[in-house]
Structures are given as C-alpha cells and as structure tokens.
Design an enzyme around this catalytic site. Structure first.
Site, PDB file in Angstrom:
ATOM      1  N   HIS A  52       0.835  -1.213   0.000  1.00 15.89           N
ATOM      2  CA  HIS A  52       0.000   0.000   0.000  1.00 15.89           C
ATOM      3  C   HIS A  52       0.865   1.257   0.000  1.00 15.89           C
ATOM      4  O   HIS A  52       0.732   2.097   0.893  1.00 15.89           O
ATOM      5  CB  HIS A  52      -0.887   0.033   1.245  1.00 15.89           C
ATOM      6  CG  HIS A  52      -1.976  -0.987   1.270  1.00 15.89           C
ATOM      7  ND1 HIS A  52      -2.957  -1.070   0.307  1.00 15.89           N
ATOM      8  CD2 HIS A  52      -2.260  -1.984   2.148  1.00 15.89           C
ATOM      9  CE1 HIS A  52      -3.797  -2.054   0.590  1.00 15.89           C
ATOM     10  NE2 HIS A  52      -3.385  -2.634   1.691  1.00 15.89           N
TER      11      HIS A  52
ATOM     12  N   ASP B 203      -8.818  -4.555   7.005  1.00 18.84           N
ATOM     13  CA  ASP B 203      -9.432  -5.418   5.990  1.00 18.84           C
ATOM     14  C   ASP B 203     -10.407  -6.396   6.614  1.00 18.84           C
ATOM     15  O   ASP B 203     -11.441  -6.713   6.024  1.00 18.84           O
ATOM     16  CB  ASP B 203      -8.344  -6.165   5.198  1.00 18.84           C
ATOM     17  CG  ASP B 203      -7.825  -5.310   4.064  1.00 18.84           C
ATOM     18  OD1 ASP B 203      -8.642  -4.815   3.274  1.00 18.84           O
ATOM     19  OD2 ASP B 203      -6.599  -5.121   3.981  1.00 18.84           O
TER      20      ASP B 203
ATOM     21  N   GLU C 256      -6.911 -11.567   7.342  1.00 21.16           N
ATOM     22  CA  GLU C 256      -7.637 -10.287   7.335  1.00 21.16           C
ATOM     23  C   GLU C 256      -8.908 -10.353   6.502  1.00 21.16           C
ATOM     24  O   GLU C 256      -9.368  -9.329   5.990  1.00 21.16           O
ATOM     25  CB  GLU C 256      -6.718  -9.161   6.846  1.00 21.16           C
ATOM     26  CG  GLU C 256      -5.981  -9.445   5.550  1.00 21.16           C
ATOM     27  CD  GLU C 256      -5.039  -8.326   5.120  1.00 21.16           C
ATOM     28  OE1 GLU C 256      -5.100  -7.218   5.669  1.00 21.16           O
ATOM     29  OE2 GLU C 256      -4.246  -8.566   4.196  1.00 21.16           O
TER      30      GLU C 256
HETATM   31  C1  3PY Z   1      -5.255  -4.121   7.690  1.00 18.58           C
HETATM   32  O1  3PY Z   1      -5.624  -3.650   8.768  1.00 18.58           O
HETATM   33  O2  3PY Z   1      -6.007  -4.515   6.789  1.00 18.58           O
HETATM   34  C2  3PY Z   1      -3.836  -4.223   7.427  1.00 18.58           C
HETATM   35  O3  3PY Z   1      -3.448  -4.773   6.429  1.00 18.58           O
HETATM   36  C3  3PY Z   1      -2.938  -3.596   8.433  1.00 18.58           C
HETATM   37  O4  3PY Z   1      -1.682  -4.031   8.311  1.00 18.58           O
HETATM   38 MG    MG Z   2      -4.855  -5.200   4.979  1.00 24.14          MG
END
Ligand code: 3PY
Ligand code: MG
Length: 254
Positions: A44, A173, A147
């Site tokens: 990102h 996520d 995630e």
């Molecule tokens: C998220 O919170 O989705 C992440 O990838 C944080 O590292």
């Molecule tokens: Mg993430």
C-alpha cells in the site's frame, strides 16, 4: 538479521511501524527512533522493487531488522525481497492453508520449501551463498496476514501450516470483509481478533497485529499478541504535524 525471528518466535514484545515513504531518509529516521523492527510496505505505498533494496540497506546501517510486506502471493515477489536482504516477509490476505503453504514454499529453502538460490544482496551477491543457505531458514521471519472472513473461517487449518512463524492480523481489511451486511461493531471485530489469536497461540504460532495507536496494546498483549506494527511513517508524520499546527494556532489565542 540474526535474532529477529527468534525474538518473534519467543513472543517477545516487539514494536515497529510500516515504512511507506519511498526514501532512505525516512527509513533512517524510523530506524534510529528506538523501534525493534520496521516493515516496508510494498502493498500500500509508492515504493517499487528498485527502492526496496536501498531501503533495507538504510535500515541495516542502524542494525534494525527490515521486513517487507509484499503486494500479493506471487513467489517472485517473496523471492525478490528476500534476495534483497529482507529480514522477513509479511504476506497479505492469506485465506486458506494452501495459500499459506505456498508462502512457505516461496520463503523457505528445501527441504522446508522451494525457494530458488540466487546471487542477490542477501548472499553477498553470490559470494556467500553457502553461508546464506545455512542460515536463511533459521533467520527469516514468515508472517502471514489473516484479514478476511474466509481467513477467519479457515483459521484452524492456517495456523497448523508448518513453516509459518506468525499470524498477523489486519483489522482494517478484516472489518471490511466482515461487513457484508453493514459495518461490524467493535465487539464483532474484537471477537474475530480474539478467535484468530487463540487459534494461533494454541498452535504455537506468534501473533502480530496492526494498531493505529498505542491505546489498546496492553489489552491485546494480555490476550497473547506480542508483535505490533504501530501506524506508519506517513500516518505519524500527518498526525504529528496536524497536532503541532493545531497547537501553534491555539498559542496565545486564549
Ligand atoms: C489491515 O488492517 O487490513 C492491514 O493490512 C494492516 O496491516
Ligand atoms: Mg490489509
């Protein structure tokens, strides 16, 4: 970097941040700040592969382990950052045990995996390949990010994959993924984080998490999470400057 993976495996509390600014100056500032490690965020940020090697080099100067979050699951991306000398790899969006096994295959040399041998920076450009082969599997951290709702559903299989060192939770996520029927409440999200943590700890894996601030580090530590990526260089720069500008505007105004 020797010692980093071991500390993670022993669940020593480690604090780092995401490095998203594509410049060695930002890395040097982070690396001299007292953090235990940093994680270059290739997923990102504007950071490209051609920057990554220099950013790792800048962190190495300060003896701070630099791991890299790759943009996806491709074996080539994992191999590339490890060849550049990354102390570990963070693989995002792992939702099945098979995806975790493929991450292990890309990260570990045989017999644990299928990583290819090459004359990269990590092996002193080919000059120390035998030494590197002897130590890479022992020293390199493999953290997989859980995630998604699918990853949560498959957590008991993911945590059992041999060669994965750490389950890293991405709450941002995870919250979006759990929100099919509207944004999940804090309680639902916290229950999901707790469930992932328990499954990972029961399987003997270390657990990490992203936190935007320090406010609940103690609470998550008490639940068994030991590895914290705290915000990012860009977030901290923005928040610090916003607070300073606000304070400066308010100076003498009352
Ligand atoms: C998220 O919170 O989705 C992440 O990838 C944080 O590292
Ligand atoms: Mg993430």
């Amino acid at each position: 970097m020797p010692g980093f993976r071991q500390k993670c495996l022993e669940s020593e509390r480690l604090i780092g941040t995401f490095a998203a600014i594509p410049h060695a100056v930002a890395i040097e500032i982070i690396a001299s700040s007292g953090v235990d490690f940093l994680c270059i965020d290739w997923e990102h940020s504007q950071i490209g592969r051609e920057h990554i090697e220099d950013l790792i080099r800048a962190s190495d100067v300060h003896r701070i382990p630099a791991m890299v979050r790759v943009p996806g699951h491709a074996q080539e991306w994992i191999a590339s950052v490890l060849d550049a000398g990354a102390a570990g790899v963070l693989v995002p969006r792992i939702a099945t045990a098979e995806q975790a096994r493929r991450a292990v295959a890309a990260t570990r040399y045989p017999p644990l995996g299928e990583r290819g041998v090459g004359p990269g920076r990590a092996s002193c450009y080919g000059y120390r390949i035998p030494d590197y082969l002897d130590t890479a599997n022992l020293n390199i951290l493999l953290a997989v990010q859980v995630e998604t709702a699918e990853g949560l559903a498959n957590i008991d299989e993911i945590v059992r994959v041999e060669g994965v060192d750490m389950i890293f939770i991405g709450p941002g996520d995870l919250s979006v993924s759990l929100s099919a029927g509207g944004r999940p409440g804090a309680e639902e999200l916290n229950a999901a984080i707790g469930r992932i943590t328990e499954a990972a700890r029961d399987a003997g894996k270390a657990v990490g998490i992203f936190r935007p601030s320090t406010e609940d580090i103690d609470a998550w530590s008490a639940r068994g999470i030991s590895f914290f990526i705290l915000a990012s260089d860009t977030m901290i720069l923005g928040a610090g400057l916003a607070a300073a500008a606000k304070a400066a505007r308010e100076c003498g105004s009352t």
